[in-house]
Design a protein around this motif. Structure first.
Motif, PDB file in Angstrom:
ATOM      1  N   MET A 237       0.837  -1.205   0.000  1.00  0.00           N
ATOM      2  CA  MET A 237       0.000   0.000   0.000  1.00  0.00           C
ATOM      3  C   MET A 237       0.870   1.252   0.000  1.00  0.00           C
ATOM      4  O   MET A 237       0.574   2.220  -0.704  1.00  0.00           O
TER       5      MET A 237
ATOM      6  N   ILE B 134      -6.380  -2.077  -0.079  1.00  0.00           N
ATOM      7  CA  ILE B 134      -5.892  -3.194  -0.888  1.00  0.00           C
ATOM      8  C   ILE B 134      -6.950  -4.299  -0.842  1.00  0.00           C
ATOM      9  O   ILE B 134      -7.496  -4.600   0.213  1.00  0.00           O
TER      10      ILE B 134
ATOM     11  N   ASP C 155      -6.363   1.607   5.144  1.00  0.00           N
ATOM     12  CA  ASP C 155      -5.415   2.231   6.063  1.00  0.00           C
ATOM     13  C   ASP C 155      -6.021   2.352   7.463  1.00  0.00           C
ATOM     14  O   ASP C 155      -5.335   2.222   8.467  1.00  0.00           O
TER      15      ASP C 155
END
Length: 161
Positions: A33, A41, A55
């Motif tokens: 990432m 992802i 995230d």
């Protein structure tokens, strides 16, 4: 105003999407990432999308629970995967994102991930649409004013005679 029901997801989505196998570690996923400069992802199992890691998952799931960096992505991914098709409208996609409280929505066509729609993509589209609408309204308003000026001038000329 541009009608959100007439804009399709494929016109707004980000087309570059990265994926990781469900057996990869969270450390490997985080590095991918970071390298790709993305906030999510897609997790794959047998070449089929089965989940997503964002995230935010790193902060909420990994850090908050002190999971080791060797934890498998399958353990912390969000699943089942909530997704949308590329021909769906942004209005439908935005509704899904709002009701499910998600900020990143994979776009899947025939079991293949073809894009990612993010809350930022929607905001950017809204900003562009709003700017276009302002210009259009301004042009319409200018045209109306020009018409009023012509009529007023014609009336003025007729009264002068």
């Amino acid at each position: 105003m541009v009608n959100p029901e007439s804009i399709s997801v494929k016109d707004v989505m980000t087309k570059s999407v990265i994926s990781v196998d469900a057996s990869a570690t969270v450390n490997e996923a985080a590095k991918m990432m970071e390298d790709a400069k993305v906030g999510a992802i897609v997790v794959m199992e047998n070449n089929t999308p089965v989940g997503i890691i964002t995230d935010r998952d790193f902060a909420v799931k990994i850090v908050a629970h002190a999971y080791p960096i060797t934890t498998k992505v399958k353990q912390i991914m969000s699943s089942p995967l909530v997704a949308v098709g590329p021909d769906e409208t942004v209005m439908i996609a935005a509704d899904i994102m709002y009701t499910r409280e998600i900020r990143k929505l994979p776009v899947i066509d025939n079991d293949k991930v073809v894009g990612m729609l993010t809350a930022s993509d929607l905001v950017n589209q809204l900003a562009v649409s709003t700017e276009e609408d302002i210009v259009k309204r301004s042009e319409e308003h200018t045209s109306e004013l020009q018409s009023h000026v012509r009529i007023s001038y014609a009336v003025f000329c007729l009264k002068k005679k």
